[in-house]
Write a protein that holds these residues in place. Structure first.
Motif, short mmCIF file in Angstrom:
data_model
loop_
_atom_site.label_atom_id
_atom_site.label_comp_id
_atom_site.label_asym_id
_atom_site.label_seq_id
_atom_site.Cartn_x
_atom_site.Cartn_y
_atom_site.Cartn_z
N UNK A 56 0.83 -1.21 0.00
CA UNK A 56 0.00 0.00 0.00
C UNK A 56 0.87 1.26 0.00
N UNK A 57 1.94 1.24 0.79
CA UNK A 57 2.84 2.40 0.86
C UNK A 57 3.49 2.65 -0.50
N UNK A 58 3.97 1.59 -1.13
CA UNK A 58 4.63 1.73 -2.43
C UNK A 58 3.66 2.19 -3.51
N UNK A 59 2.47 1.62 -3.53
CA UNK A 59 1.48 2.01 -4.53
C UNK A 59 1.07 3.46 -4.34
N UNK A 60 0.89 3.89 -3.11
CA UNK A 60 0.52 5.28 -2.84
C UNK A 60 1.62 6.23 -3.28
N UNK A 61 2.88 5.88 -3.00
CA UNK A 61 3.97 6.77 -3.39
C UNK A 61 4.14 6.79 -4.91
N UNK A 62 3.93 5.65 -5.59
CA UNK A 62 3.99 5.62 -7.05
C UNK A 62 2.90 6.48 -7.66
N UNK A 63 1.69 6.40 -7.11
CA UNK A 63 0.58 7.20 -7.63
C UNK A 63 0.84 8.69 -7.43
N UNK A 64 1.41 9.05 -6.27
CA UNK A 64 1.70 10.46 -6.01
C UNK A 64 2.74 10.97 -6.99
N UNK A 65 3.81 10.19 -7.23
CA UNK A 65 4.85 10.62 -8.16
C UNK A 65 4.31 10.78 -9.57
N UNK A 66 3.41 9.89 -9.95
CA UNK A 66 2.87 9.93 -11.31
C UNK A 66 1.72 10.91 -11.44
#
Length: 167
Positions: A56-66
């Motif tokens: 969840x942490x990784x997906x959230x950070x990927x979505x924020x970056x993109x």
């Protein structure tokens, strides 16, 4: 009269595997041995929780970056998300192996045709809603029995906890 001791009644739960037509294809008999499973169950279940939180942490950070707002998975091959997905899968497989045994876990994989996501979506509720409460209950019952049998008051009566002079 002789002092009597006995064994606890085994806890057995059945998990029925139902096909697309609603027919029972197979029934897995799950023996819940709280003495054997409790500590390892907690460790493996916590591994799943940690892996899920990391995903969840990784997906959230990927979505924020993109700059995305949807949760469509980005390309994961070789990424940290790929490693987190593998950790989640390994933790889930380890827990299934503990609960169902290696043979039972293999039977589940065969039934779900190696579709891990579907398997976990269907099996984890059984583990969390049936197996985990039965382990907790059996452990709590055993602790109560032991506490009753080995009361501190009883030990004090036998002289085990007498204070030594000068202490």
């Amino acid at each position: 009269m002789a002092y009597q001791i006995g064994r606890t009644t085994p806890i057995i739960e059945d998990l029925e595997l139902i096909d697309q037509d609603g027919r029972v294809c197979e029934t897995l008999h799950v023996e819940i041995d709280a003495d054997r499973m409790a500590q390892e169950f907690n460790r493996r279940y916590n591994d799943i929780i940690r892996a899920e939180l990391e995903l969840k942490r990784l997906r959230a950070s990927d979505l924020q970056r993109a700059g995305k707002t949807d949760i469509a998975a980005p390309e994961t091959q070789g990424s940290p998300i790929d490693a987190a997905l593998r950790a989640y899968g390994n933790a889930s497989a380890a827990l299934c192996g503990l609960v169902f045994g290696e043979e039972g876990a293999q039977r589940l994989l065969t039934f779900y045709e190696n579709r891990y996501t579907e398997l976990l979506t269907e099996v984890l509720p059984f583990i969390t809603q049936v197996v985990a409460p039965r382990i907790r209950q059996a452990t709590a019952d055993k602790q109560r029995r032991l506490a009753h049998q080995y009361k501190l008051g009883r030990a004090a009566e036998t002289g085990l906890f007498k204070r030594r002079p000068g202490r």
